[in-house]
Enzyme design. Structure first.
Site, mmCIF file in Angstrom:
data_model
loop_
_atom_site.group_PDB
_atom_site.id
_atom_site.type_symbol
_atom_site.label_atom_id
_atom_site.label_comp_id
_atom_site.label_asym_id
_atom_site.label_seq_id
_atom_site.Cartn_x
_atom_site.Cartn_y
_atom_site.Cartn_z
ATOM 1 N N GLY A 1 0.862 -1.281 0.157
ATOM 2 C CA GLY A 1 0.133 -0.095 -0.116
ATOM 3 C C GLY A 1 0.806 1.379 -0.250
ATOM 4 O O GLY A 1 2.207 1.174 -0.182
ATOM 5 N N LEU A 2 0.195 2.327 0.361
ATOM 6 C CA LEU A 2 1.179 3.437 0.272
ATOM 7 C C LEU A 2 2.299 3.410 1.262
ATOM 8 O O LEU A 2 3.404 3.767 1.042
ATOM 9 C CB LEU A 2 0.276 4.594 0.730
ATOM 10 C CG LEU A 2 -0.802 5.348 0.158
ATOM 11 C CD1 LEU A 2 -1.645 6.286 0.802
ATOM 12 C CD2 LEU A 2 -0.094 5.937 -1.427
ATOM 13 N N ALA A 3 2.384 2.688 2.425
ATOM 14 C CA ALA A 3 3.517 2.905 3.448
ATOM 15 C C ALA A 3 4.376 1.882 2.654
ATOM 16 O O ALA A 3 5.500 2.137 2.603
ATOM 17 C CB ALA A 3 3.073 2.196 4.767
ATOM 18 N N HIS B 1 -17.371 6.049 9.975
ATOM 19 C CA HIS B 1 -17.767 7.118 9.271
ATOM 20 C C HIS B 1 -19.075 7.235 8.845
ATOM 21 O O HIS B 1 -19.921 6.110 8.662
ATOM 22 C CB HIS B 1 -17.122 6.847 7.716
ATOM 23 C CG HIS B 1 -16.893 7.932 6.667
ATOM 24 N ND1 HIS B 1 -18.075 8.565 6.289
ATOM 25 C CD2 HIS B 1 -15.949 8.775 6.525
ATOM 26 C CE1 HIS B 1 -17.730 9.490 5.479
ATOM 27 N NE2 HIS B 1 -16.360 9.608 5.571
ATOM 28 N N ARG C 1 -17.733 13.729 12.707
ATOM 29 C CA ARG C 1 -18.153 12.046 12.346
ATOM 30 C C ARG C 1 -18.752 11.321 13.455
ATOM 31 O O ARG C 1 -19.812 10.624 13.230
ATOM 32 C CB ARG C 1 -16.882 11.505 11.857
ATOM 33 C CG ARG C 1 -16.488 11.984 10.306
ATOM 34 C CD ARG C 1 -15.254 11.191 10.081
ATOM 35 N NE ARG C 1 -14.599 11.722 8.582
ATOM 36 C CZ ARG C 1 -13.700 11.376 8.071
ATOM 37 N NH1 ARG C 1 -12.870 10.494 8.678
ATOM 38 N NH2 ARG C 1 -13.319 11.609 6.921
#
Lengths: 245, 669, 251
Positions: free
Chosen positions: B45-47, B269, B340
């Protein structure tokens, strides 16, 4: 096609061989040869329309003489033969390659979808092309080869002797089978051109929001008018032979 | 059992130059030594992708693993909103300190000051890096980067790429990773799932990865192991996470001694598309921006709600007077724009009272008709229509709404089959991020030496609640700009360690352990699918450890989870074989770990006798229903040591010190 | 709804596959297509049969993992939609649905409906990036980029790498996929620096992977769940032509 690399290596054009044998290079050859043939067709058509002049074949025979004797035209004609052969062989090779790329097992259900009406044509260019090639072979055998081999009667126009190509053409078009063959072939060519015209621009990378819609429009007009012009000739000649008009 | 000695290894010095100083004094690994050092990165993923690419660029020998068929598929790709950075391009007074402050406050003061400050500090470099990689961020007509405001902060610091910021950032990292793969610096293992951690002489030295195509258990050794395996939101079964997101890698580390920190901090959320049936596999997020124009309501009368649930009535049949705009009623100042967690809990309350409007009972309306009318009238005004018909007003209004939210409305219609311009949207809260995760120190190293954890898989930066557009920021900060430096502190001591021998007994033992776990699952030969256990686990956790929690419920939940675990190991049905592509086996292994995690979560939530961020304990609220934080007793990180399923986990505490911010109560009334 | 499903079953790459027919009752029209398959799989499991292998992950249309050719169309009948976002309300009660894997030599079938799309990754590895290492970047606003250009690049960059273009193409060409990345990076000033090298290497790799040749059929664009335009292919052709004739790469 390493033979091309080997062939071009001694003259320092390995990169060019690599370019020509790349998928895009191959397509470029299809595009350029196709465009050349597209340019040739109207010239051919203008000549053929001489058949319709009611002068017992004088202007048509003069035209065919000019086409076979003008040095520039002769040179271009060799390029033309080359283009036909290149377009055919390259097309068949690409077809085979594409078949292999798709694999042995096809879809059980086929539902081809595209952004225009010519999707079916686009997907069947090879079949259309094969029919067109057969047509060209018959066509060349029937007229071009006969003329080359001199099996054509002679005619005297204004004191000079010319080959009378007009006669065998009119004779051929008195056969309804040939007329039908020509007309059907022209329809096939029209379908082939309908995709081929705009496709060759796309392959050359000439796609632009401002110009592409126009190119597509011209392509459709061209793909209708040129084959229509060719197809109308045998019909008119046949009609004349049968004294319809 | 409390242990107060857990040390975050935060360097001394001023907050503002702590990282700069530390970075300049970190032990380095010389280039010639890097060529001999192997690092395992699990996750792309991004990391994970950013870390693997950067470590490869630095010259380490990187081995990178994903269970996907390609490193481009990780769930970071689904992030919509944007990424924060303290660039102050708007000239609106943003700064590193302000981003730090917003993040630590937003996290309800349950994160480590130094980490958060560092995150804010490197945020600007992330944008520079991403732009250089070709990430097509939104731009203004002048050609410079555009920003928007996000998550209720007072500055515009969010960079975005339409509604696909996560996708574009992930592809940037994936492309960098691809470059390193081509250069041979990173060896990529796709369709490989880590199912065991190998610890040798007290240090993490490798993993056992299951080749998902062949089922083979492969031994992979390295000098250090980096977990970038994402969050555990799927413990709730239904979440906005991708289907295959799981906690197995993290739980395997926990089983080998790594601590799980703050697992009860999960984020809900409020605006997701509700569950439509028992078969449903996942939930889809609708952007939070919809609440700017939508009004949330349920029928005031229970019989109307029932009629809607039964399909006898639609929303349009309920007259204005019989609608309960509960957010506007309960929070007159903020109305539909409350944070939220508050919005989510209010929706839950309305549904718990029996006013839900979807067949499951769990859904509320998000209505745009007022906004359509308002926009339509103002548009008619602009067009100079003096007395427009009602139909014309609605037509104009719908156009305005379409311009603003067209893609979201289209997505909603695709999924729900209802036209949201005509009928109000149906929404319900859903889990979509987990703040908790593996405990790491300032170097992002877990308490197991040589085992690092980055991105959502660690607990570090978001405290009890994450601000919008901060997840992408943290994943990339860890991967590009933090871990590649801090991993040197561990590796510089390891330069003379030779390449790991995967035939060492520790590797064989770990592989055997993995094999035993798989064999054990096949041997059960019960009647229930892994999926059905997962669904039941999700229901327990959602019910008792979801939007609001009580000591009583959590106690019950723990019993239920334990009972479920017993049932799982007694009645699991597992088709297929171990040495083949077998998604059912993958699922069963993951569900087993989710059950263990579920219990730790419940224990953590039970231990934390306060309400903060995503953790709302009903016993701890102010008279008007606000979360009651208890800084005097709970300003610590709970790091849980797992002692096996049959024993209580042990709590280790890392006390949090706030020298640069004043602890305040969040207020929005 | 009651459905008849004809699904391609193939135990592994080197074993011959065939269609199996399944019938499924009580399908809700609110189900997504993949949820329908989940239900079928659960049923198969309990009949002690091997569940159908298919790929999926995010189920919100962005990760590109899901595939499937449904009634002859990659990602099914709905345009601009991935299989995971396709819902059963798009089918009729009593309908027979034929589900096949992507067909292309470059995408060998691994099992049932799963195929190996690693070739696409290798095309990216050949040059689908900008060579900038972490930390080398200048300030993000140092290069202004025209809004339209950035937006155009974005359109190309939305590719999710699902491979539907290859599956849809009667020639199994990967030109749309490759050109989307070439266009995304070639349009941006950051990407122009190595644009020539990139297009040459990516096309070379694409050819090595045994994809077919583009004959401008445009089925790729029609089936692309992200609506990526074939104008990107023209752009790649242009880039490739100019790079072939003017780059410093003598090979």
């Amino acid at each position: 096609m390493s033979w091309m690399t080997n062939a071009l290596k001694p003259i320092g054009l390995v990169w060019f061989a690599n370019f020509l044998t790349s998928s895009i290079g191959k397509k470029l050859l299809m595009s350029l040869s196709g465009l050349f043939l597209i340019l040739f067709l109207p010239v051919h058509l203008i000549g053929n329309l001489q058949l319709l002049t009611k002068d017992a074949g004088v202007s048509f025979n003069l035209y065919s003489y000019f086409m076979t004797h003008n040095p520039l035209i002769k040179t271009v004609s060799y390029l033309l033969y080359f283009s036909i052969i290149l377009h055919t062989i390259q097309g068949l090779l690409l077809w085979r390659k594409n078949k292999m790329a798709k694999g042995k097992i096809g879809y059980a259900v086929s539902a081809l979808r595209g952004d225009g009406t010519n999707v079916k044509a686009a997907a069947n260019m090879a079949w259309l092309g094969i029919i067109i090639f057969v047509f060209i072979a018959v066509h060349m055998y029937q007229f071009w080869l006969q003329m080359k081999l001199g099996k054509v009667p002679m005619v005297i126009i204004e004191g000079t002797e010319y080959k009378n190509l007009y006669e065998p053409v009119v004779l051929a078009f008195s056969n309804p089978g040939f007329v039908l063959f020509y007309v059907v072939s022209m329809i096939i060519i029209g379908i082939h051109l309908n995709h081929g015209f705009q496709s060759s621009f796309q392959t050359l990378g000439l796609n632009h929001k401002k110009y592409t819609p126009f190119i597509k429009y011209i392509g459709r007009v061209y793909a209708f008018i040129v084959p229509f012009g060719f197809a109308i000739i045998p019909i008119i000649v046949y009609g004349r032979n049968n004294l319809w008009w | 059992m409390d242990n107060l000695n857990l040390n975050g290894n935060v360097p001394s010095g001023d907050l503002s130059d702590k990282w700069t100083k530390y970075r300049s004094t970190l032990p380095l690994v010389a280039p010639n030594n890097k060529l001999k050092i192997e690092i395992i990165v699990v996750g792309t993923g991004l990391a994970g992708a950013s870390a693997a690419a950067t470590l490869g660029e630095l010259g380490y020998l990187v081995k990178c693993y994903t269970f996907h068929d390609s490193p481009r598929r990780a769930h970071s790709i689904a992030a919509q909103g944007g990424i924060n950075a303290a660039k102050n391009y708007r000239n609106d007074g943003d700064s590193v300190f302000r981003l730090f402050y917003d993040t630590i406050k937003g996290g309800d003061y349950r994160s480590r000051e130094a980490n958060v400050y560092r995150l804010a500090e490197v945020s600007t470099s992330i944008i520079d890096q991403a732009v250089a990689q070709g990430v097509p961020f939104a731009r203004e007509y002048g050609g410079l980067l555009d920003n928007r405001s996000f998550g209720g902060v007072q500055v515009s610091r969010t960079f975005y790429a339409r509604g696909q910021t996560g996708q574009q950032l992930l592809l940037g990292a994936y492309q960098s990773l691809s470059r390193q793969i081509a250069l041979g610096n990173v060896k990529m293992f796709t369709r490989h799932e880590m199912i065991e951690l190998v610890v040798k002489d007290g240090k993490a030295r490798g993993i056992i990865a299951r080749n998902l195509l062949t089922g083979e258990l492969e031994k992979h050794g390295a000098h250090a192991v980096v977990l970038a395996t994402g969050g555990y939101g799927n413990v709730f079964y239904l979440s906005t996470n991708a289907m295959n997101c799981n906690v197995t890698a993290a739980m395997r580390a926990v089983a080998k001694g790594a601590f799980m920190a703050n697992p009860c901090f999960t984020q809900i959320h409020p605006t997701c598309i509700p569950q439509m049936g028992e078969y449903q596999s996942k939930l889809t997020l609708m952007s939070e921006s919809l609440r700017n124009d939508g009004r949330v309501w349920v029928p005031a009368k229970k019989e109307d709600a029932k009629a809607i649930r039964d399909g006898v009535k639609t929303a349009l049949d309920i007259p204005e007077t019989d609608r309960d705009y509960f957010l506007e009623r309960r929070y007159p100042a903020f109305g539909n724009l409350v944070p939220r967690d508050v919005a989510s809990r209010a929706a839950k309350t309305a549904c718990d009272e029996g006013n839900g409007i979807v067949p499951t009972g769990l859904g509320v309306f998000l209505d745009f008709s007022a906004a359509i009318e308002r926009y339509g009238k103002s548009k008619a005004n602009i067009l100079g229509l003096s007395n427009p018909s009602n139909a014309k007003v609605i037509e104009l209004g719908e156009k305005v709404i379409e311009e603003k939210y067209g893609n979201l409305f289209e997505m909603y219609e695709k999924i729900s089959g209802e036209n949201p311009y005509k009928f109000p949207m149906k929404i319900y809260p859903a889990v979509h991020y987990t703040m908790g995760g593996l405990w790491v120190d300032y170097n992002l190293m877990t308490n197991v030496p040589g085992l690092f954890s980055i991105g959502e898989s660690n607990f570090s930066d978001h405290g009890a609640n994450r601000l919008g557009a901060s997840a992408l920021m943290q994943g990339l900060a860890d991967g590009y700009f933090v871990l590649p430096y801090t991993i040197g502190t561990f590796l510089s001591e390891d330069i003379s360690t030779p390449k790991l021998d995967v035939n060492a007994p520790e590797f064989t033992a770990a592989a055997d352990l993995a094999k035993q776990r798989i064999d054990k699952l096949f041997a059960i030969k019960g009647k229930q699918s892994a999926e059905s256990f997962h669904r039941r686990l999700g229901k327990i956790i959602w019910e008792y450890c979801g939007m609001s929690r009580t000591a009583e419920g959590l106690t019950l939940a723990r019993q239920q989870v334990r009972a479920l675990r017993d049932e799982f190991y007694a009645d699991l049905y597992l088709p297929g074989v171990a040495n083949d592509l077998n998604p059912e086996l993958e699922k069963a292994l993951r569900v087993a770990d989710f059950i263990d995690l579920g219990e730790i979560m419940v224990v953590d939530a039970l231990d934390r006798n306060e309400s903060c961020g995503g953790h709302f304990r009903e016993e701890y609220q102010t008279p008007d229903g606000e979360a009651l934080r208890r800084d005097d007793e709970y300003a610590y990180v709970s790091a849980w040591e797992f002692k096996g399923a049959d024993q209580d986990p042990i709590l280790h505490k890392e006390m949090l010190h706030f020298d640069n911010v004043e602890l305040k109560t969040r207020s929005y009334k | 709804m009651k459905l008849t499903l004809k699904i391609w079953r193939q135990p592994s790459q080197n074993v011959k596959g065939k269609f199996e027919t399944y019938s499924l009752d009580n399908v809700s029209e609110h189900m997504s297509f993949l949820e329908m398959l989940d239900v079928l799989n659960e049923k198969l499991s309990f009949e002690q049969k091997v569940p159908i292998a298919f790929e999926h992950d995010c189920r919100e249309g962005i990760c590109g993992t899901c595939s499937l050719v449904i009634n002859g169309q990659p990602h099914g009948p709905l345009q601009g939609t991935t299989t995971c976002q396709l819902h059963m309300r798009n089918f009729k009660d009593g309908e027979t649905i034929v589900i096949e894997p992507y067909r292309a030599s470059a995408f060998p079938v691994l099992k049932d409906l799963s195929v190996d799309r690693g070739a696409l990754d290798r095309i990216i590895q050949a040059g689908g990036f900008i060579s900038v290492s972490t930390g080398q970047a200048q300030d993000a606003n140092a290069i202004p980029i025209e809004k339209d250009v950035a937006s155009h690049a974005f359109d190309a960059a939305t590719c999710i790498g699902c491979g539907a273009c290859v599956a849809a193409c009667p020639n199994s060409s990967a030109m749309l996929f490759t050109s989307a990345k070439v266009a995304h990076l070639a349009l941006l000033p950051q990407g122009k620096v190595e644009a020539q090298k990139r297009v040459l290497n990516m096309v070379r790799q694409m050819d090595l992977e045994n994809f077919g040749n583009c004959s401008n059929i445009t089925a790729c664009e029609a089936e692309c769940p992200k609506g990526i335009s074939v104008s990107n292919i023209a752009l790649m052709n242009r880039e490739f032509l100019s790079a072939s004739f003017s780059s410093n790469d003598a090979n």
